[in-house]
Design an enzyme around this catalytic site. Structure first.
Site, PDB file in Angstrom:
ATOM      1  N   TRP A   1      66.013  51.200  25.873  1.00 43.26           N
ATOM      2  CA  TRP A   1      64.974  52.220  26.029  1.00 43.26           C
ATOM      3  C   TRP A   1      65.673  53.574  26.139  1.00 43.26           C
ATOM      4  CZ3 TRP A   1      64.346  55.737  30.097  1.00 43.26           C
ATOM      5  CH2 TRP A   1      63.266  56.620  29.919  1.00 43.26           C
TER       6      TRP A   1
ATOM      7  N   ASP B   1      59.251  46.628  36.571  1.00 39.68           N
ATOM      8  CA  ASP B   1      59.808  47.966  36.373  1.00 39.68           C
ATOM      9  C   ASP B   1      58.913  49.005  37.036  1.00 39.68           C
ATOM     10  OD1 ASP B   1      61.151  50.188  35.543  1.00 39.68           O
ATOM     11  OD2 ASP B   1      60.402  50.141  33.489  1.00 39.68           O
TER      12      ASP B   1
ATOM     13  N   GLU C   1      62.192  48.759  23.728  1.00 40.82           N
ATOM     14  CA  GLU C   1      61.012  49.086  24.543  1.00 40.82           C
ATOM     15  C   GLU C   1      60.370  50.360  24.002  1.00 40.82           C
ATOM     16  OE1 GLU C   1      61.940  49.952  28.657  1.00 40.82           O
ATOM     17  OE2 GLU C   1      59.827  50.020  29.242  1.00 40.82           O
TER      18      GLU C   1
ATOM     19  N   ASP D   1      51.769  56.746  33.436  1.00 41.85           N
ATOM     20  CA  ASP D   1      52.884  55.819  33.619  1.00 41.85           C
ATOM     21  C   ASP D   1      53.624  56.134  34.916  1.00 41.85           C
ATOM     22  OD1 ASP D   1      54.890  53.948  33.088  1.00 41.85           O
ATOM     23  OD2 ASP D   1      56.085  55.381  31.948  1.00 41.85           O
TER      24      ASP D   1
ATOM     25  N   LYS E   1      57.357  53.501  24.014  1.00 43.54           N
ATOM     26  CA  LYS E   1      56.722  54.354  25.029  1.00 43.54           C
ATOM     27  C   LYS E   1      55.863  55.400  24.344  1.00 43.54           C
ATOM     28  CE  LYS E   1      57.835  56.867  29.226  1.00 43.54           C
ATOM     29  NZ  LYS E   1      58.762  57.005  30.327  1.00 43.54           N
TER      30      LYS E   1
ATOM     31  N   HIS F   1      57.962  44.492  30.733  1.00 43.75           N
ATOM     32  CA  HIS F   1      58.177  45.227  31.962  1.00 43.75           C
ATOM     33  C   HIS F   1      56.809  45.315  32.601  1.00 43.75           C
ATOM     34  CE1 HIS F   1      62.124  47.699  31.300  1.00 43.75           C
ATOM     35  NE2 HIS F   1      62.329  46.419  31.486  1.00 43.75           N
TER      36      HIS F   1
ATOM     37  N   ASP G   1      56.105  47.502  28.051  1.00 42.26           N
ATOM     38  CA  ASP G   1      55.955  47.960  29.436  1.00 42.26           C
ATOM     39  C   ASP G   1      54.499  48.398  29.543  1.00 42.26           C
ATOM     40  OD1 ASP G   1      55.710  49.952  31.561  1.00 42.26           O
ATOM     41  OD2 ASP G   1      57.890  49.964  31.688  1.00 42.26           O
TER      42      ASP G   1
ATOM     43  N   ASP H   1      54.485  54.258  37.465  1.00 44.53           N
ATOM     44  CA  ASP H   1      55.390  53.256  38.034  1.00 44.53           C
ATOM     45  C   ASP H   1      55.175  53.019  39.517  1.00 44.53           C
ATOM     46  OD1 ASP H   1      57.005  52.196  35.812  1.00 44.53           O
ATOM     47  OD2 ASP H   1      57.624  54.281  35.554  1.00 44.53           O
TER      48      ASP H   1
ATOM     49  N   HIS I   1      53.210  51.988  29.246  1.00 40.74           N
ATOM     50  CA  HIS I   1      53.610  52.779  28.089  1.00 40.74           C
ATOM     51  C   HIS I   1      52.602  52.833  26.949  1.00 40.74           C
ATOM     52  CE1 HIS I   1      58.186  52.599  29.138  1.00 40.74           C
ATOM     53  NE2 HIS I   1      57.419  53.028  30.123  1.00 40.74           N
TER      54      HIS I   1
HETATM   55  C1  RNT Z   1      60.898  54.183  31.336  1.00 45.26           C
HETATM   56  C2  RNT Z   1      61.053  52.753  30.963  1.00 45.26           C
HETATM   57  C3  RNT Z   1      62.356  52.111  31.324  1.00 45.26           C
HETATM   58  C4  RNT Z   1      62.880  52.520  32.675  1.00 45.26           C
HETATM   59  C5  RNT Z   1      64.048  51.708  33.177  1.00 45.26           C
HETATM   60  C6  RNT Z   1      64.709  52.348  34.340  1.00 45.26           C
HETATM   61  O1  RNT Z   1      59.641  54.658  31.154  1.00 45.26           O
HETATM   62  O2  RNT Z   1      59.999  52.016  31.476  1.00 45.26           O
HETATM   63  O3  RNT Z   1      62.258  50.750  31.206  1.00 45.26           O
HETATM   64  O4  RNT Z   1      61.884  52.478  33.638  1.00 45.26           O
HETATM   65  O5  RNT Z   1      64.916  51.457  32.153  1.00 45.26           O
HETATM   66 ZN    ZN Z   2      60.069  49.906  31.370  1.00 46.19          ZN
END
Ligand code: RNT
Ligand code: ZN
Length: 416
Positions: A182, A324, A223, A292, A225, A284, A257, A294, A260
């Site tokens: 990523w 994640d 990954e 996003d 986004k 993720h 993820d 987290d 994303h």
């Molecule tokens: C960022 C991604 C990625 C990170 C990690 C730390 O938006 O989700 O996966 O969160 O690699």
């Molecule tokens: Zn991620």
């Protein structure tokens, strides 16, 4: 065995669900626990801030700042989480000897030996991530897609080093290593060239994957986004780019993820779509609040839906589940424990769902009955099954574990 479990088991049995089997299955599902929750995604190889379009907020005391502290915090969290775990490590968590340092393009397996020791202590595997952010060689916000060849080459070398380290992890632990690519590459404002960066990104990832590796040991992923902080207008690794890259490169997995995508898109629906074509996919799992963000994973509807899809696609051995998220505003150990346990609850709940019976109702077009049954299942005594599972795994069921965290906070975290 508690009488509450005995009674719940019977109720589930009347729906055709074998709770014993559900618990046995869950015991063997490894969830990857992300080391970066413990120190707000900083790592040990730089002093600078977190960059790359991701951000932690909060300043809760007791953050881990050394490998020893981070590992001790992870071990504390793991002792409160039932079932099987896997470590998830980022390259910026390389551990150097006193006075030693090497840049990310020169990393070697030996810089991660302590992580292997930790994994071996608990019989766990390790997943890995090259770190394409928080580094001075990110030029104008770009790494693998930079127009500057020297910049791209540096990051390609980093990716290759990470493949070698991933293979070392797999060989040492006996479990395949999922290696996720990523980058935060992208633009804040409307770019004049959308394709150029993607062409360069494609070639750079191809160059990384040209490093020889055993496909049974290393599982590279890309990954996608949709946007990041400061890269709102364009991300090089968009959904279409990443999915198509994985689809056209043998041995490369798509990684989704769930923070994303556009807010009304759901990863739960994308899982069966991808499983139709890919032998394996990676996830993720996170919780975005309005964006996003987290936040710590909880047992919310989408987490349950994601777990349901994995289970009813019979894909527990085809989906790599990693968490994640990063919250610096609360106790970081509790954040790990809540998230890991929530994912496991979601999976156990999915395993205790009469999936075959519900599917039959759909196939017979008994859609009213399907709706009724789906609602009925929601109020079955799931908490009693979860409590029994925790007990059998030797960890306390909900709430009691928090006392342990408070004790550790007072005795260890607040003394840092
Ligand atoms: C960022 C991604 C990625 C990170 C990690 C730390 O938006 O989700 O996966 O969160 O690699
Ligand atoms: Zn991620």
């Amino acid at each position: 065995m508690s009488t509450r479990y005995e009674s719940a088991k019977e109720i589930y049995a009347s729906f055709g669900v074998d709770t014993e089997k559900a618990m046995e299955t869950l015991k063997n599902v490894a969830i990857a626990m992300h080391c970066w929750q413990g120190d707000d995604v900083i790592g040990f190889d730089h002093d600078g801030p977190l960059t790359g379009g991701i951000q932690t907020t909060g300043n809760y005391p007791g953050k881990a700042t050394t490998p020893e502290q981070l590992m001790s915090d992870m071990e504390k969290a793991m002792s409160l989480i039932p079932g099987k775990k896997k470590l998830n490590v980022h390259a910026c968590y390389a551990i150097f000897e006193k006075g030693e340092f090497c840049d990310r393009d020169k990393l070697e397996p030996k810089h991660f030996k302590k992580w292997v020791d930790l994994a071996k202590k608990y019989g766990m595997g390790i997943d890995f991530n090259p770190t394409f952010f928080s580094h001075p060689k990110i030029k104008d916000g770009l790494s693998l897609s930079s127009p500057d060849k020297a910049t791209r080459d540096f990051w390609i070398e980093h990716g290759k080093a990470c493949i070698r380290i991933s293979e070392y992890f797999a060989k040492e632990t006996g479990f395949p290593c999922v290696m996720n690519i990523w980058t935060g590459d992208g633009f804040k404002d409307i770019p004049a060239d959308r394709m150029g960066p993607r062409m360069r990104y494609k070639e750079s990832i191809e160059a990384i994957l040209a490093e020889p590796f055993d496909k049974n040991l290393v599982k590279p992923c890309v990954e996608s986004k949709v946007f990041g902080i400061g890269v709102e207008s364009y991300t090089t690794g968009s959904a279409e780019f990443s999915l198509t890259f994985a689809a056209t490169h043998d041995g490369c997995l798509p990684l989704m993820d769930n923070g994303h995508y556009h807010p009304t898109e759901v990863v739960s629906d994308k899982i069966p779509a991808l499983l139709t074509f890919f032998p394996e996919v990676a996830l993720h799992v996170t919780r975005g609040v309005r964006w996003d963000s987290d936040h710590v994973l909880i047992l919310d509807d989408e987490t349950k839906e994601i777990a349901k899809e994995i289970v009813r696609c019979d894909a527990l051995d085809r989906v790599y589940i990693a968490l994640d998220y990063f919250d610096a505003s609360i106790n970081r150990i509790a954040a790990w424990v809540v998230g890991m346990r929530s994912m496991q609850k979601a999976l156990l709940s999915a395993l205790c769902t009469p999936n075959a019976a519900l599917k039959a109702l759909q196939d017979e077009n008994k859609l009213t009955e399907l709706l009724v049954m789906q609602e009925e299942v929601k109020t079955l005594p799931f908490g009693d099954i979860w409590a029994e599972y925790c007990e059998r795994c030797g960890v306390s069921s909900d709430k009691a574990w928090y006392d342990e965290v408070v004790k550790y906070e007072n005795e260890v975290l607040l003394k840092r």
